[in-house]
Scaffold this motif. Structure first.
Motif, PDB file in Angstrom:
ATOM      1  N   LYS A 215      12.635  69.867  -1.540  1.00  0.00           N
ATOM      2  CA  LYS A 215      12.100  70.636  -0.556  1.00  0.00           C
ATOM      3  C   LYS A 215      13.057  71.890  -0.080  1.00  0.00           C
ATOM      4  N   VAL A 216      12.409  72.922   0.152  1.00  0.00           N
ATOM      5  CA  VAL A 216      13.537  74.248   0.551  1.00  0.00           C
ATOM      6  C   VAL A 216      13.873  73.820   1.769  1.00  0.00           C
ATOM      7  N   GLY A 217      15.249  73.771   1.969  1.00  0.00           N
ATOM      8  CA  GLY A 217      16.039  73.447   3.158  1.00  0.00           C
ATOM      9  C   GLY A 217      16.891  72.403   3.174  1.00  0.00           C
ATOM     10  N   GLN A 218      16.671  71.389   2.146  1.00  0.00           N
ATOM     11  CA  GLN A 218      17.578  70.225   2.041  1.00  0.00           C
ATOM     12  C   GLN A 218      18.944  70.357   1.513  1.00  0.00           C
ATOM     13  N   LYS A 219      19.654  69.834   1.854  1.00  0.00           N
ATOM     14  CA  LYS A 219      21.361  69.791   1.517  1.00  0.00           C
ATOM     15  C   LYS A 219      21.670  69.697   0.001  1.00  0.00           C
TER      16      LYS A 219
ATOM     17  N   TRP B 192      37.812  71.124 -10.029  1.00  0.00           N
ATOM     18  CA  TRP B 192      37.168  69.896  -9.264  1.00  0.00           C
ATOM     19  C   TRP B 192      37.010  70.744  -7.795  1.00  0.00           C
ATOM     20  N   THR B 193      36.173  71.763  -7.721  1.00  0.00           N
ATOM     21  CA  THR B 193      36.007  72.459  -6.582  1.00  0.00           C
ATOM     22  C   THR B 193      34.624  72.179  -5.983  1.00  0.00           C
ATOM     23  N   LEU B 194      34.614  71.515  -4.760  1.00  0.00           N
ATOM     24  CA  LEU B 194      33.275  71.358  -3.937  1.00  0.00           C
ATOM     25  C   LEU B 194      32.725  72.385  -3.189  1.00  0.00           C
ATOM     26  N   THR B 195      31.592  72.852  -3.299  1.00  0.00           N
ATOM     27  CA  THR B 195      30.924  73.764  -2.335  1.00  0.00           C
ATOM     28  C   THR B 195      29.454  73.185  -1.678  1.00  0.00           C
ATOM     29  N   THR B 196      29.084  73.486  -0.673  1.00  0.00           N
ATOM     30  CA  THR B 196      27.843  73.054  -0.304  1.00  0.00           C
ATOM     31  C   THR B 196      26.977  73.971   0.353  1.00  0.00           C
ATOM     32  N   GLY B 197      25.467  73.625   0.141  1.00  0.00           N
ATOM     33  CA  GLY B 197      24.664  74.755   0.911  1.00  0.00           C
ATOM     34  C   GLY B 197      23.352  73.979   0.775  1.00  0.00           C
ATOM     35  N   ILE B 198      22.166  74.700   0.646  1.00  0.00           N
ATOM     36  CA  ILE B 198      20.910  74.448   0.798  1.00  0.00           C
ATOM     37  C   ILE B 198      20.148  74.504  -0.337  1.00  0.00           C
ATOM     38  N   VAL B 199      18.703  74.104  -0.561  1.00  0.00           N
ATOM     39  CA  VAL B 199      17.983  74.793  -1.694  1.00  0.00           C
ATOM     40  C   VAL B 199      17.301  75.704  -1.076  1.00  0.00           C
TER      41      VAL B 199
ATOM     42  N   GLN C  68      16.917  77.385  -6.767  1.00  0.00           N
ATOM     43  CA  GLN C  68      17.879  78.594  -5.972  1.00  0.00           C
ATOM     44  C   GLN C  68      18.560  77.830  -5.078  1.00  0.00           C
ATOM     45  N   THR C  69      19.830  78.103  -5.080  1.00  0.00           N
ATOM     46  CA  THR C  69      20.796  77.681  -3.855  1.00  0.00           C
ATOM     47  C   THR C  69      21.665  78.672  -3.446  1.00  0.00           C
ATOM     48  N   ASP C  70      22.227  78.456  -1.996  1.00  0.00           N
ATOM     49  CA  ASP C  70      23.274  79.203  -1.622  1.00  0.00           C
ATOM     50  C   ASP C  70      24.398  78.676  -1.504  1.00  0.00           C
ATOM     51  N   ALA C  71      24.480  77.410  -2.157  1.00  0.00           N
ATOM     52  CA  ALA C  71      25.805  76.808  -2.512  1.00  0.00           C
ATOM     53  C   ALA C  71      26.597  77.769  -3.263  1.00  0.00           C
ATOM     54  N   ALA C  72      27.952  78.031  -2.871  1.00  0.00           N
ATOM     55  CA  ALA C  72      28.633  78.853  -3.755  1.00  0.00           C
ATOM     56  C   ALA C  72      28.921  78.415  -5.173  1.00  0.00           C
ATOM     57  N   ILE C  73      28.295  79.444  -6.138  1.00  0.00           N
ATOM     58  CA  ILE C  73      28.622  79.119  -7.322  1.00  0.00           C
ATOM     59  C   ILE C  73      29.244  80.564  -7.987  1.00  0.00           C
TER      60      ILE C  73
ATOM     61  N   PRO D 218      27.544  69.768 -12.057  1.00  0.00           N
ATOM     62  CA  PRO D 218      26.239  69.088 -11.251  1.00  0.00           C
ATOM     63  C   PRO D 218      25.859  69.790  -9.954  1.00  0.00           C
ATOM     64  N   LEU D 219      24.697  69.756  -9.638  1.00  0.00           N
ATOM     65  CA  LEU D 219      24.159  69.966  -8.418  1.00  0.00           C
ATOM     66  C   LEU D 219      23.741  68.708  -7.836  1.00  0.00           C
ATOM     67  N   LEU D 220      24.171  68.258  -6.924  1.00  0.00           N
ATOM     68  CA  LEU D 220      23.838  66.667  -6.132  1.00  0.00           C
ATOM     69  C   LEU D 220      22.927  67.135  -4.985  1.00  0.00           C
ATOM     70  N   ASP D 221      22.150  66.041  -4.781  1.00  0.00           N
ATOM     71  CA  ASP D 221      21.560  66.044  -3.448  1.00  0.00           C
ATOM     72  C   ASP D 221      22.300  65.062  -2.333  1.00  0.00           C
ATOM     73  N   SER D 222      22.242  65.044  -1.226  1.00  0.00           N
ATOM     74  CA  SER D 222      22.751  64.146   0.079  1.00  0.00           C
ATOM     75  C   SER D 222      23.108  62.789  -0.476  1.00  0.00           C
TER      76      SER D 222
END
Length: 375
Positions: A166-170, A182-189, A209-214, A222-226
């Motif tokens: 779903k658009v908006g999930q982390k 080994w850098t972690l960034t976060t965002g949403i769909v 599409q995501t706004d997590a910094a890539i 990998p792109l992971l869910d919560s």
């Protein structure tokens, strides 16, 4: 003209006055400097105690610590020949990311990470480095599988799904941007089912599409869910400057989970097909002439699924005019307006699956069941 000589006493008095003023000024300056640099006793400030971390902070930390060992650092090199000496040299080509797929040493990454390289090395989170061999690749999906000479236990990521995102999930991205491992960034769909032209020229469909910094170097990570499940593979960014601009793309895990087993088992991806011939330029001309949206069938191959379903291609008349054949408008009820969309819809299925194809014939819609074959 006669000039009078100054009184020697006054002259000595003037110099004495200047000397006294200079000494007073110097003493005043030194006094201020001494006070400015005078050492004072100091102790560290008291540490302010804090409560527990917030629940979302704890879950993010736990997710990273659980997933970190599954992510790898990939460096590639290529062999070049010196024009004058004819000697062969190995030079660095680039870096990227990847992740452990199973306990047999398979590593999944992007095709463009290893494209054009003659050698790839994989570094694990414990610092150990291994030479990797190429198992298989699918440029149309921007996916590749490597293998290293070691086995893993408990390091593969849990696999999720992407069809119900779903658009908006982390989301959480782990990788090695600019070589910062080994850098972690976060965002949403940010959006779903995006299309993007790959480096090889082919159009990659169904992207997340995501706004997590890539950034460069994140590719293949990998792109992971919560819940820490794999939902995609970071593959590209949209950025005029070449750095993250908040618009990143990932290959969905449903595609990965369909393609990777074929790459491991066969070394290549076998695309499902209807057994028809199509052409981008002619398709645009025919659909524009008819005022419809879809994919025009140019030719139906003999003994193909399309032939058995009774599909028709175009007919070239004696006067060199063209009579259009069937126009494919939907696959399994989902609209297709272009050739890339048709290929992407078919790619959602496996060879041997039966799908419903909607065609437009003589201005009327028809539906035919077709069993897909290997391309």
């Amino acid at each position: 003209m006669i000039q009078k000589t100054a009184d020697p006493f006054l002259r000595r008095l003037r110099w004495l006055t200047i000397a006294v003023i200079t000494v007073l000024f110097a003493w005043h300056a030194l006094s201020w400097a001494d006070r400015a640099f005078q050492k004072e006793s100091a102790t560290p400030r008291a540490v302010t105690a804090r409560g527990d971390l917030a629940a979302d902070e704890k879950s993010t930390i736990e997710l990273f610590e659980r997933s970190r060992d599954s992510v790898v650092y990939i460096s590639t090199s290529e062999r070049v020949m010196d024009f004058w000496s004819r000697n062969i040299f190995t030079i660095p080509r680039g870096t990227g990311s990847g992740f452990i797929w199973d306990d047999k040493g398979h590593i999944v990454t992007n095709f463009h990470v290893i494209e054009g390289a003659s050698e790839a090395r994989v570094r694990l989170s414990d610092g150990k480095e291994y030479k990797a061999s190429l198992v298989g690749a699918s440029p149309m999906h921007d996916l590749a599988v490597l293998k290293i000479g070691t086995r893993f236990k408990g390091h593969s990521l849990p696999v999720g799904t992407s069809h119900n995102l779903k658009v908006g999930q982390k989301v959480f991205a782990i990788g090695n941007p600019f070589g910062l491992d080994w850098t972690l960034t976060t965002g949403i769909v940010s959006a779903l089912d995006r299309s993007l032209k790959g480096e090889s020229g082919s159009i990659i469909e169904h992207l997340i599409q995501t706004d997590a910094a890539i950034n460069p170097g994140n590719s293949g990570g990998p792109l992971l869910d919560s819940a820490g499940r794999l939902i995609g593979i970071n593959t590209a960014i949209y950025s005029p400057s070449g750095a993250s601009a908040g618009v990143g793309f990932a290959v969905p895990v449903d595609t990965v989970n369909r393609v990777v087993p074929q790459l491991i088992g066969q070394g290549k991806y076998v695309r499902p097909s209807l057994g028809i011939e199509i052409d981008q330029d002619l398709n645009e001309a025919i659909t524009e002439q008819l005022g419809v949206k879809g994919v025009a069938i140019l030719k139906v191959r003999s003994n193909s699924p399309a032939a058995r379903a009774g599909f028709r291609g175009i007919t070239i008349n004696r006067d060199r005019t063209i009579t259009p054949g069937d126009i494919i408008t939907a696959v399994q009820g989902k609209q297709v307006e272009t050739i890339p969309k048709l290929l992407a819809r078919l790619d959602d299925f496996k060879v041997g699956d039966t799908v419903t194809i909607t065609i437009l014939r003589d201005g009327k819609q028809q539906q035919r069941s077709v069993q897909l074959q290997a391309e």
